[in-house]
Design a protein around this motif. Structure first.
Motif, PDB file in Angstrom:
ATOM      1  N   ASN A 195       6.625  -6.363   3.535  1.00  0.00           N
ATOM      2  CA  ASN A 195       5.551  -6.917   2.723  1.00  0.00           C
ATOM      3  C   ASN A 195       6.009  -8.144   1.944  1.00  0.00           C
ATOM      4  OD1 ASN A 195       3.975  -4.863   3.650  1.00  0.00           O
ATOM      5  ND2 ASN A 195       4.101  -3.628   1.789  1.00  0.00           N
ATOM      6  N   ALA A 197       5.224  -9.250  -1.075  1.00  0.00           N
ATOM      7  CA  ALA A 197       5.580  -9.045  -2.477  1.00  0.00           C
ATOM      8  C   ALA A 197       7.005  -8.512  -2.602  1.00  0.00           C
ATOM      9  CB  ALA A 197       4.593  -8.084  -3.139  1.00  0.00           C
ATOM     10  N   ALA A 198       7.345  -7.495  -1.811  1.00  0.00           N
ATOM     11  CA  ALA A 198       8.697  -6.943  -1.849  1.00  0.00           C
ATOM     12  C   ALA A 198       9.717  -7.985  -1.394  1.00  0.00           C
ATOM     13  CB  ALA A 198       8.782  -5.701  -0.963  1.00  0.00           C
ATOM     14  N   ASP A 252       6.977  -0.087   4.468  1.00  0.00           N
ATOM     15  CA  ASP A 252       6.191   0.907   3.744  1.00  0.00           C
ATOM     16  C   ASP A 252       6.522   2.293   4.292  1.00  0.00           C
ATOM     17  OD1 ASP A 252       4.738  -0.914   2.158  1.00  0.00           O
ATOM     18  OD2 ASP A 252       3.263  -1.212   3.745  1.00  0.00           O
ATOM     19  N   ARG A 328       3.598   2.472  -0.605  1.00  0.00           N
ATOM     20  CA  ARG A 328       3.724   1.075  -0.237  1.00  0.00           C
ATOM     21  C   ARG A 328       4.898   0.463  -1.009  1.00  0.00           C
ATOM     22  NH1 ARG A 328       0.210   2.022   3.830  1.00  0.00           N
ATOM     23  NH2 ARG A 328      -1.973   2.036   3.201  1.00  0.00           N
ATOM     24  N   GLU A 330       4.957  -2.114  -2.690  1.00  0.00           N
ATOM     25  CA  GLU A 330       4.533  -2.637  -3.989  1.00  0.00           C
ATOM     26  C   GLU A 330       4.726  -1.620  -5.119  1.00  0.00           C
ATOM     27  OE1 GLU A 330       2.486  -4.982  -0.839  1.00  0.00           O
ATOM     28  OE2 GLU A 330       2.888  -2.858  -1.200  1.00  0.00           O
ATOM     29  N   PRO A 333       8.428  -2.356  -7.878  1.00  0.00           N
ATOM     30  CA  PRO A 333       8.327  -3.776  -8.221  1.00  0.00           C
ATOM     31  C   PRO A 333       9.684  -4.423  -8.487  1.00  0.00           C
ATOM     32  CG  PRO A 333       7.738  -2.437 -10.105  1.00  0.00           C
ATOM     33  CD  PRO A 333       7.960  -1.485  -8.960  1.00  0.00           C
TER      34      PRO A 333
END
Length: 360
Positions: A195, A197-198, A252, A328, A330, A333
């Motif tokens: 992902n 964001a990660a 994920d 997930r 996300e 963080p």
């Protein structure tokens, strides 16, 4: 033939207007022996249904109605309505002079679809016997005026049977979209993150790592794109003269992510990359976070997908999914990642989940 083409051929022999989608799925399975066991079967069937609807061959049930199977993702229609009567193609191709490289076609019972595929290739081999290899979409556009016409050529029955050669007959080669790879340091390892964001959070953490010689490659990619694009990282390694000894993946904790990991691991073996292993240190911490509810699919698929992880992670992930929950990336963080990875310890063992073992 593609799954959509197999479904179309099946519809051509149906007298009723409404046809159960399970029958269309069986027709697609019968036409492709690898489809029934493919982890991507549901996604492929959903794409075929959308393709038939887009061509005006069928009408799908109303979106959001009761005509859909939502037991897993993506949802599949329970039935379709034929929009136009279809007739099976019965005409036989006329005799044709085939160039020597395609002489096998002389002895085959060719369908109209086969003829439409092979005729432009035959003409090209006749007129350009020494053509330089180009990416498949470029050859597809040259031969058929459609850059996507040969998108699934690698799974065509003539190719899988060893009769039609992509490199020899088409004078073409695959050109998958490149895997997004970033050389953050000289260490001989690469971590692939599913992902964005990660990926962004890990990139920031690794860019601040105090010992640059412990940092290697970071890559971003997931799903079908990752499986297709994995080979392109080999070019990056060669161009930078920076090869790897360890290949890690962080996805994920859901069915798609774990099945993607298995497909990517197989692809890595095929192209001679190091064995693809889970970033256990990241998964360990992810499993401590709050999950979200997502309907579960069949237990057999869950256990098969989770087997890519080592124990006890495999059992923990499987039980998570069987509780109708997923995690997930996300959920873990950037600040948590910064705390998880201790700068006073070696980086790679922490990503692999071996830091405790080495400390002991």
């Amino acid at each position: 033939m593609t799954p959509a083409e197999h479904m179309t051929a099946f519809l051509a022999h149906q007298a009723v207007k409404r046809v159960g989608f399970d029958l269309l799925a069986q027709a697609a399975d019968a036409g492709d022996s690898s489809l029934p066991t493919s982890p991507l079967r549901r996604r492929i069937l959903a794409g075929a249904a959308a393709q038939l609807a887009g061509l005006g061959t069928v009408r799908l049930p109303a979106a959001g109605g009761r005509g859909w199977d939502h037991s897993a993702e993506p949802p599949l229609p329970l039935w379709v309505d034929r929009l136009t009567p279809l007739r099976a193609r019965t005409q036989r191709p006329g005799p044709r002079a085939w160039v020597e490289p395609l002489s096998f076609a002389t002895h085959l019972p060719l369908s109209q679809a086969d003829l439409e595929l092979l005729s432009p290739i035959n003409d090209h081999l006749r007129d350009h016997p020494d053509a330089k290899p180009v990416p498949i979409p470029e050859r597809s556009y040259e031969l058929y005026g459609d850059e996507k016409r040969l998108a699934r050529i690698t799974s065509h029955r003539l190719v899988t049977a060893g009769l039609l050669s992509i490199s020899g007959h088409l004078r073409a080669f695959p050109s998958p979209a490149p895997l997004a790879t970033y050389e953050l340091g000289p260490a001989p390892w690469m971590l692939i993150v599913e992902n964005s964001a990660a990926f962004t959070s890990l990139r920031r953490v690794l860019n601040r790592w105090p010992r640059r010689d412990e940092v290697g490659w970071l890559a971003y990619g997931g799903g079908d794109h990752l499986v297709a694009s994995l080979t392109t990282c080999l070019d990056a390694f060669e161009e930078r003269d920076h090869y790897i000894e360890d290949l890690l993946l962080y996805t994920d904790l859901d069915l798609d992510g774990l099945e993607c990991a298995q497909l990517t691991a197989e692809r890595a073996r095929e192209v001679g990359l190091p064995p693809l292993v889970p970033a256990v240190g990241l998964y360990d911490r992810l499993l401590t976070r709050r999950p979200r509810a997502v309907p579960c699919t069949c237990a057999a698929r869950v256990w098969a997908a989770a087997s890519w992880l080592p124990e006890p992670l495999a059992a923990q992930a499987a039980h998570l999914l069987l509780r109708d929950e997923v995690l997930r990336q996300e959920a873990l963080p950037g600040p948590e990642l910064g705390v998880l990875l201790h700068s006073h310890q070696s980086l790679l063992p922490q990503l692999l989940g071996r830091a405790r073992d080495e400390a002991g």
